[in-house]
Design an enzyme around this catalytic site. Structure first.
Site, mmCIF file in Angstrom:
data_model
loop_
_atom_site.group_PDB
_atom_site.id
_atom_site.type_symbol
_atom_site.label_atom_id
_atom_site.label_comp_id
_atom_site.label_asym_id
_atom_site.label_seq_id
_atom_site.Cartn_x
_atom_site.Cartn_y
_atom_site.Cartn_z
ATOM 1 N N TYR A 1 31.037 59.338 54.717
ATOM 2 C CA TYR A 1 29.958 58.705 53.955
ATOM 3 C C TYR A 1 29.288 59.675 52.986
ATOM 4 O O TYR A 1 28.775 59.255 51.950
ATOM 5 C CB TYR A 1 28.967 58.027 54.898
ATOM 6 N N GLN B 1 27.383 42.129 49.551
ATOM 7 C CA GLN B 1 28.146 42.727 50.647
ATOM 8 C C GLN B 1 28.384 44.201 50.375
ATOM 9 O O GLN B 1 28.890 44.916 51.238
ATOM 10 C CB GLN B 1 29.487 42.005 50.789
ATOM 11 N N ASN B 2 28.028 44.658 49.184
ATOM 12 C CA ASN B 2 28.265 46.047 48.804
ATOM 13 C C ASN B 2 27.169 46.955 49.344
ATOM 14 O O ASN B 2 26.012 46.558 49.452
ATOM 15 C CB ASN B 2 28.330 46.170 47.279
ATOM 16 N N VAL B 3 27.547 48.192 49.618
ATOM 17 C CA VAL B 3 26.576 49.156 50.139
ATOM 18 C C VAL B 3 26.077 50.093 49.044
ATOM 19 O O VAL B 3 25.214 50.935 49.293
ATOM 20 C CB VAL B 3 27.171 49.970 51.314
ATOM 21 N N ASP B 4 26.613 49.954 47.815
ATOM 22 C CA ASP B 4 26.115 50.773 46.713
ATOM 23 C C ASP B 4 24.778 50.220 46.225
ATOM 24 O O ASP B 4 24.343 49.139 46.627
ATOM 25 C CB ASP B 4 27.134 50.826 45.561
ATOM 26 N N HIS C 1 25.444 44.431 54.391
ATOM 27 C CA HIS C 1 26.224 45.408 55.151
ATOM 28 C C HIS C 1 25.631 46.806 55.137
ATOM 29 O O HIS C 1 26.320 47.779 55.445
ATOM 30 C CB HIS C 1 27.665 45.437 54.631
ATOM 31 N N GLY D 1 33.200 38.436 42.677
ATOM 32 C CA GLY D 1 33.995 39.537 43.224
ATOM 33 C C GLY D 1 34.126 39.586 44.723
ATOM 34 O O GLY D 1 34.162 40.671 45.302
ATOM 35 N N THR D 2 34.219 38.429 45.349
ATOM 36 C CA THR D 2 34.430 38.423 46.792
ATOM 37 C C THR D 2 35.476 37.371 47.139
ATOM 38 O O THR D 2 35.536 36.300 46.526
ATOM 39 C CB THR D 2 33.129 38.151 47.571
ATOM 40 N N SER D 3 36.307 37.696 48.116
ATOM 41 C CA SER D 3 37.423 36.823 48.493
ATOM 42 C C SER D 3 36.997 35.674 49.399
ATOM 43 O O SER D 3 37.791 34.783 49.695
ATOM 44 C CB SER D 3 38.501 37.644 49.196
#
Length: 232
Positions: free
Chosen positions: A53, A86-89, A104, A175-177
């Site tokens: 990380y 859902q991104n951690v950035d 997340h 941008g998510t499946s």
């Protein structure tokens, strides 16, 4: 003011240079998920997880929001906008989005490894101090761990996100499946009157529904087209 809820996944940040985890050449090809993104992996080798990380933070700090991020933020001039990511950035925040729900976790934060959601022990790292030295402890004496929701852990912000989705007048997916739960299930909370716009270059299984309008393109190009449609 109408409310827009935007659900974003890894594809949102690809144009900023961040690799996705699941696609070809994704991060999981270099680092098995069991080693760096599970509670068991953390217990087995916290030093490896800490270093992984640290590496991700360095990469993230070298990136900037893309046009897609910026256009999502610009929607705030015309709508009440909530971003569920859902991104951690932190690229949505860097682009100017004011209300961002991180499902997340957040890469630039660390927390207690025995009480990860206790705000007393959550620390935000800075650009000049973005790496955690192996063995560093939180205020409660436990090892500092990434403030990330590991696989198979509960997603504490999912209820907050679901409540936001229930109030949406417009729902945007970028941008998510839509295969990762519980995030993929948020679509079910969107009111029946709300149109749903999907921006993703790939085929996404959304079922047969007239509510979905699929912009089959990347985040920035898709947001340019959708912005022009929503802001007239």
């Amino acid at each position: 003011m109408k409310k827009i809820v935007v659900l974003t996944g890894a594809g949102m940040s690809v144009e900023s240079g961040l690799r996705t985890f699941r696609d070809a050449n994704g991060l999981w090809e270099d680092y098995p998920v069991q080693q760096v993104a599970t509670h068991e992996g953390w217990l087995r080798d916290p030093a490896l997880v800490t270093k992984f990380y640290n590496m991700l933070r360095r990469k993230c700090l070298d990136t900037k929001p893309n046009e897609g991020h910026k256009l999502v933020a610009q929607l705030q001039d015309h709508y009440d906008v909530t971003v569920v990511t859902q991104n951690v950035d932190n690229l949505h925040e860097a682009a100017g989005s004011k209300l961002v729900i991180h499902l997340h976790g957040e890469l630039m934060k660390v927390c207690s490894s025995i009480d990860p959601y206790n705000p007393r022990y959550i620390k935000t790292l800075t650009r000049d101090n973005c790496e955690v030295e192996v063995g560093t402890k939180a205020g409660d004496g436990s090892l500092l761990r990434p403030h990330i929701v590991f696989f198979n852990e509960a997603v504490p912000m999912i209820e907050v996100a679901a409540e936001a989705c229930m109030k949406a007048d417009i729902f945007i997916i970028i941008g998510t499946s839509l295969v990762v739960y519980p995030a993929a299930g948020l679509v079910q909370y969107v009111p029946s009157h709300a149109p749903i716009y999907l921006i993703d270059p790939g085929d996404v299984r959304v079922g047969a529904s007239e509510r979905f309008e699929h912009f089959k393109m990347g985040a920035s190009e898709g947001m340019r087209k959708l912005y022009a449609k929503l802001v007239k």
